[in-house]
Design an enzyme around this catalytic site. Sequence first.
Site, PDB file in Angstrom:
ATOM      1  N   TYR A 117      -1.433  -0.619  10.347  1.00 33.69           N
ATOM      2  CA  TYR A 117      -1.554  -1.003   8.943  1.00 33.69           C
ATOM      3  C   TYR A 117      -0.354  -0.523   8.139  1.00 33.69           C
ATOM      4  CZ  TYR A 117      -3.534  -1.200   4.205  1.00 33.69           C
ATOM      5  OH  TYR A 117      -3.744  -1.456   2.878  1.00 33.69           O
ATOM      6  N   SER A 122       0.853  -1.184   0.000  1.00 33.25           N
ATOM      7  CA  SER A 122       0.000   0.000   0.000  1.00 33.25           C
ATOM      8  C   SER A 122       0.887   1.231   0.000  1.00 33.25           C
ATOM      9  CB  SER A 122      -0.907   0.015   1.244  1.00 33.25           C
ATOM     10  OG  SER A 122      -1.592   1.256   1.348  1.00 33.25           O
TER      11      SER A 122
END
Length: 291
Positions: free
Chosen positions: A157, A143
């Site tokens: 995350y 990501s």
Amino acid sequence: MQNFSDSVAVVTGGASGIGRALVKALLQEGAHVVVADVEQAALDRVTAEFAALGDISGVVTDVADAASVTRLADQVFERHGRCHLLFNNAGVAAPSANIWETTPNDWKWVHGVNVLGVVHGIQAFVPRMIASGEPGYVINTSSGDGGISALPYQSVYASSKAAVSCLTECLSAQLKSQGTALGASVFYPSGGLLDTGIWTTDRNRPSDLAREQPAIPAPTIEQFKEAAASAGWELQFQDLDDLAQYCLQGIREQRFVIMIGLEDAAQTLQQRAERIGRAELPIDEAEVPQL
């Protein structure tokens, strides 16, 4: 790999979101696709929906469990005798919080899926892929939040995705230095906001890794859209099918980094490097929201 026809592909987290789009794109290319997902009902839906497109099968898999991923690999090689494309795509996210307000289980769950899930996939599949001598590719989903620049309020995350980027870089270098027929790429879902199941990953959070204290409820994608509309924001969403096709093209072109808008990412990384070179915090603290 220029032609995916008759190749064997495995997609973790393949029953929804980006994984589902990858499954569809691969079937349209003539690949034999094995969908791995932790949700049986979602697996049943996607295998039924795409049955007319080609050879698709589903295997319930918890990527955080090494034994579960090994069973997945066993079934793939027993049925197909080979694997050419491994998409380590499954991912989850913890609630937004300051690091001192996160909990041990937040880290165990997210890093168990996002980081160890990738490691388990590599360890279960890559030795067999190398032994086959056939060309292949490992694609790990990272990501931009972490792999490029961290969103401070998503520390759990973001740090997991930074780890995925790092380990994929190591994997690619090792595969090349060992003279294997395999390559590896890091895939950054990009191009705009993504309407995926990452907004509601708590639905799959194991009870033994439940959060030890209440968290700020995360908005659903529908609530986020409503709030944006009320504020007069114009949101740009990336079509997932187009994103999947972009990913496959990246594999054909043997790109290590597969990302829409790579020039913007390079500029962000350059700015971060300049801050680091001045011994400064790479993140602009003035842009960090108060939670």
